[in-house]
Scaffold this motif. Structure first.
Motif, PDB file in Angstrom:
ATOM      1  N   PRO A 198      58.384  79.194  60.434  1.00 32.60           N
ATOM      2  CA  PRO A 198      57.469  80.335  60.348  1.00 32.60           C
ATOM      3  C   PRO A 198      56.082  79.859  59.911  1.00 32.60           C
ATOM      4  CG  PRO A 198      59.524  80.813  59.207  1.00 32.60           C
ATOM      5  CD  PRO A 198      59.558  79.349  59.552  1.00 32.60           C
ATOM      6  N   ILE A 199      55.066  80.360  60.578  1.00 33.94           N
ATOM      7  CA  ILE A 199      53.681  80.003  60.246  1.00 33.94           C
ATOM      8  C   ILE A 199      52.957  81.304  59.899  1.00 33.94           C
ATOM      9  CG2 ILE A 199      51.547  78.974  61.121  1.00 33.94           C
ATOM     10  CD1 ILE A 199      53.262  77.399  63.152  1.00 33.94           C
ATOM     11  N   VAL A 200      52.373  81.329  58.707  1.00 30.95           N
ATOM     12  CA  VAL A 200      51.788  82.581  58.210  1.00 30.95           C
ATOM     13  C   VAL A 200      50.274  82.475  58.126  1.00 30.95           C
ATOM     14  CG1 VAL A 200      51.741  84.218  56.283  1.00 30.95           C
ATOM     15  CG2 VAL A 200      53.863  83.015  56.831  1.00 30.95           C
ATOM     16  N   THR A 201      49.596  83.461  58.655  1.00 25.72           N
ATOM     17  CA  THR A 201      48.143  83.508  58.540  1.00 25.72           C
ATOM     18  C   THR A 201      47.743  84.835  57.911  1.00 25.72           C
ATOM     19  OG1 THR A 201      48.056  82.294  60.587  1.00 25.72           O
ATOM     20  CG2 THR A 201      46.011  83.237  59.830  1.00 25.72           C
ATOM     21  N   VAL A 202      46.894  84.755  56.907  1.00 23.94           N
ATOM     22  CA  VAL A 202      46.420  85.978  56.255  1.00 23.94           C
ATOM     23  C   VAL A 202      44.915  86.066  56.461  1.00 23.94           C
ATOM     24  CG1 VAL A 202      46.233  87.238  54.075  1.00 23.94           C
ATOM     25  CG2 VAL A 202      48.207  85.751  54.488  1.00 23.94           C
ATOM     26  N   GLU A 203      44.485  87.137  57.063  1.00 27.19           N
ATOM     27  CA  GLU A 203      43.029  87.352  57.191  1.00 27.19           C
ATOM     28  C   GLU A 203      42.621  88.482  56.284  1.00 27.19           C
ATOM     29  OE1 GLU A 203      40.032  86.435  60.030  1.00 27.19           O
ATOM     30  OE2 GLU A 203      41.482  87.148  61.505  1.00 27.19           O
ATOM     31  N   ARG A 257      53.977  83.847  62.844  1.00 27.54           N
ATOM     32  CA  ARG A 257      54.520  83.280  64.085  1.00 27.54           C
ATOM     33  C   ARG A 257      55.930  82.793  63.773  1.00 27.54           C
ATOM     34  NH1 ARG A 257      52.787  83.396  68.870  1.00 27.54           N
ATOM     35  NH2 ARG A 257      53.110  81.163  69.263  1.00 27.54           N
ATOM     36  N   HIS A 258      56.811  82.903  64.718  1.00 29.07           N
ATOM     37  CA  HIS A 258      58.202  82.462  64.564  1.00 29.07           C
ATOM     38  C   HIS A 258      58.828  83.029  63.288  1.00 29.07           C
ATOM     39  CE1 HIS A 258      56.621  79.840  67.587  1.00 29.07           C
ATOM     40  NE2 HIS A 258      55.714  79.454  66.725  1.00 29.07           N
ATOM     41  N   PRO A 259      58.803  84.346  63.169  1.00 26.59           N
ATOM     42  CA  PRO A 259      59.221  84.978  61.910  1.00 26.59           C
ATOM     43  C   PRO A 259      60.710  84.777  61.603  1.00 26.59           C
ATOM     44  CG  PRO A 259      58.865  86.623  63.643  1.00 26.59           C
ATOM     45  CD  PRO A 259      58.386  85.320  64.191  1.00 26.59           C
ATOM     46  N   GLN A 260      61.009  84.705  60.309  1.00 25.65           N
ATOM     47  CA  GLN A 260      62.396  84.717  59.832  1.00 25.65           C
ATOM     48  C   GLN A 260      62.457  85.773  58.736  1.00 25.65           C
ATOM     49  OE1 GLN A 260      63.251  80.735  58.536  1.00 25.65           O
ATOM     50  NE2 GLN A 260      63.102  79.904  60.619  1.00 25.65           N
ATOM     51  N   ASP A 261      63.646  86.374  58.552  1.00 34.55           N
ATOM     52  CA  ASP A 261      63.745  87.541  57.669  1.00 34.55           C
ATOM     53  C   ASP A 261      63.147  87.349  56.277  1.00 34.55           C
ATOM     54  OD1 ASP A 261      64.776  88.954  59.666  1.00 34.55           O
ATOM     55  OD2 ASP A 261      66.880  88.789  59.033  1.00 34.55           O
ATOM     56  N   GLY A 262      63.533  86.268  55.596  1.00 36.74           N
ATOM     57  CA  GLY A 262      63.073  86.047  54.223  1.00 36.74           C
ATOM     58  C   GLY A 262      61.559  86.045  54.131  1.00 36.74           C
ATOM     59  N   ASN A 279      59.118  88.701  52.045  1.00 30.58           N
ATOM     60  CA  ASN A 279      58.157  88.170  51.082  1.00 30.58           C
ATOM     61  C   ASN A 279      56.751  88.684  51.328  1.00 30.58           C
ATOM     62  OD1 ASN A 279      58.725  86.558  48.984  1.00 30.58           O
ATOM     63  ND2 ASN A 279      59.244  84.787  50.288  1.00 30.58           N
ATOM     64  N   MET A 280      56.353  88.690  52.583  1.00 36.61           N
ATOM     65  CA  MET A 280      54.990  89.081  52.921  1.00 36.61           C
ATOM     66  C   MET A 280      54.774  90.579  52.753  1.00 36.61           C
ATOM     67  SD  MET A 280      53.623  86.283  53.380  1.00 36.61           S
ATOM     68  CE  MET A 280      52.015  86.993  53.657  1.00 36.61           C
ATOM     69  N   ARG A 281      55.851  91.362  52.897  1.00 32.99           N
ATOM     70  CA  ARG A 281      55.696  92.816  52.759  1.00 32.99           C
ATOM     71  C   ARG A 281      55.646  93.242  51.291  1.00 32.99           C
ATOM     72  NH1 ARG A 281      59.407  93.588  57.198  1.00 32.99           N
ATOM     73  NH2 ARG A 281      58.212  94.142  59.042  1.00 32.99           N
ATOM     74  N   ARG A 282      56.222  92.414  50.437  1.00 29.23           N
ATOM     75  CA  ARG A 282      56.321  92.786  49.023  1.00 29.23           C
ATOM     76  C   ARG A 282      54.929  93.035  48.430  1.00 29.23           C
ATOM     77  NH1 ARG A 282      59.793  88.655  46.993  1.00 29.23           N
ATOM     78  NH2 ARG A 282      61.336  89.651  48.312  1.00 29.23           N
TER      79      ARG A 282
END
Ligand code: ADP
Ligand code: ASP
Ligand code: MG
Length: 427
Positions: free
Chosen positions: A301-306, A387-392, A396-399
């Motif tokens: 999973p690759i996370v981008t926050v703008e 990108r390529h999301p996984q449940d955990g 985490n990102m929604r919390r």
């Protein structure tokens, strides 16, 4: 030949410039085109000068002199007793002084480009003088003589035909000479010689333009991180380096705001299959990340926050459906302002877009459609792309966030969210 880009953080003080010199010593027998950005946070500081001048609050000149003073100090530290570099810096800054001597230009974006370019010009003067001082023979090129754009200031679009022609005529003969060629990122010019810029953080893109036009073997961006990571290390602890990325994956990541590479950089490289390395200037021997045509089908999973996103919800004033002719008009107005739309969603009576922070452009867009549409605006939001999301990772990102809207397309989940205010338990 190949191309190198050194950004602001690799040139933030005298020690950093010396480190760049040490890296370049290792390549002293190669044909390099070196692109440099403004030093450290100079571009932000110059933006303050521009805003102060626009406000006419009397502080612009002192702010500009402060920036010049920092460059003079750095030049004196790197090149003691060298009068030529101080004269070159004077010549560079005097042009911005002239702009400040005049009343603010009615076309703000034009004025912006005439002042902001000083950052890259001054930085390239210092690095150029320093490299020659340590025995690395380097020629200096004004990028504005070769990179030609249209007349849209602050976000010029490259005129590839004219740029290609000038590269052939002017740059190719310079590259075949022994030694390095050094130039500026970010800045360009119209066919009428007015300075333009390619958009903030545009030096990566400049380097890709040189790479494309000169058929570079490969391009390297030197960073303060070991390579492209699975997330921004300033925001997350448990990030890991990606050893290889496909062009496609890199385009997706950077388009959605991964700050490590300017999004426009990849396409010209992909068109000519020029490999892109992202390497660390702190550990230059490290492998870094290789971005190339090879297909990697397995990514973590690759996370981008703008940050600083604006959500605009647009509804017709008469509550009629948002139909095709409305959409066509809205897209036209979006294009007129060159708003960068990161996400959009259409429902029966409203159309929502999430755009990067650009208060003046957003306001102009709203003013332009106000007679026909009612617009609700919410600023200061975050756009999170996984990108390529996984449940955990998703949980985490929604919390701690309220999700305003969300979308899932194949390998990508995106949502626009605001942080939940911290609540204290009663009693
Ligand atoms: P430059 O000096 O070249 O302009 P920047 O400071 O603009 O460099 O960009 C480098 C920074 O980008 C890194 O320090 C890192 O914090 C940030 N960054 C954001 N997303 C990523 C990512 N996915 N991988 C690596 N770095 C990232
Ligand atoms: N100096 C410019 C900026 O800070 C361009 C760049 O660094 O790429 O936006
Ligand atoms: Mg940068």
């Amino acid at each position: 030949m190949r191309t190198f880009k050194f950004g602001g953080s690799s040139l933030k003080d005298a020690a950093a410039v010396r480190n760049v010199g040490a890296i370049l010593q290792r390549f002293k027998d190669e044909n390099l085109v070196i692109v440099v950005s403004a030093m450290g946070k100079t571009t932000n500081a110059l933006e303050e000068v521009i805003y102060a001048h626009a406000r006419q609050d009397g502080t612009a000149l002192a702010l500009l002199d402060g920036i010049k003073g920092m460059h003079d100090t750095l030049a004196k530290e790197l090149l003691p007793g060298n009068q030529e570099i101080l004269a070159a810096l004077n010549d560079t800054f005097v042009e911005a002084h002239w702009v400040l001597d005049e009343p603010p230009h009615p076309h703000f974006d034009y004025m912006y480009d005439q002042i902001i370019c000083v950052g890259e010009l001054a930085s390239s003067r210092i690095v150029h003088a320093y490299l020659n001082h340590i025995g690395l023979v380097t020629a200096w090129l004004d990028a504005r003589e070769v990179i030609i754009t249209d007349e849209i200031h602050r976000e010029g679009w490259v005129d590839w035909t004219e740029t290609g022609r000038r590269m052939e005529e002017k740059v190719k003969p310079m590259v075949t000479q022994p030694g390095f060629l050094l130039t500026q990122g970010f800045i360009a010019s119209t066919r009428d010689n007015a300075t333009t810029t390619l958009g903030r953080e545009g030096s990566d893109y400049t380097t890709a333009i040189f790479s494309y036009c000169l058929n570079a073997e490969n391009m390297t961006i030197w960073k303060d991180v070991p390579g492209v990571l699975t997330g921004d290390p300033r925001l997350f602890d448990n990030v890991t380096k990606l050893d290889r990325l496909s062009y496609k994956e890199a385009i997706e990541m950077t388009y959605y705001g991964a700050k490590v590479i300017h999004p426009k950089t990849i396409k010209p490289l992909q068109n000519k299959s020029i490999p892109l390395y992202v390497k660390s200037f702190v550990e230059p021997e490290g492998e870094g990340t290789l971005i190339s045509a090879d297909v990697e089908d397995h990514y973590p999973p690759i996370v981008t926050v703008e940050q600083d996103q604006t959500l605009l919800s647009i509804a017709t004033r008469d509550f009629s459906f948002v139909a095709e002719h409305h959409l066509s008009l809205l897209f036209q107005k979006i294009a007129d302002q060159r708003l960068q739309v990161n996400m959009m969603q259409n429902s029966a009576i409203s159309f929502s877009i999430c755009v990067n922070r650009a208060p003046e452009k957003v306001q102009a867009f709203i003013d332009n459609i106000e007679t026909e549409f009612k617009v609700t605006r919410e600023d200061g939001l975050e756009l999170i792309t996984i990108r390529h999301p996984q449940d955990g990772v998703m949980e985490n990102m929604r919390r701690g966030r309220i999700v305003l809207f969300e979308e899932r397309i194949r390998n990508t989940v995106q949502f626009v969210a605001k942080n939940v205010p911290v609540m204290a338990r009663k009693g």
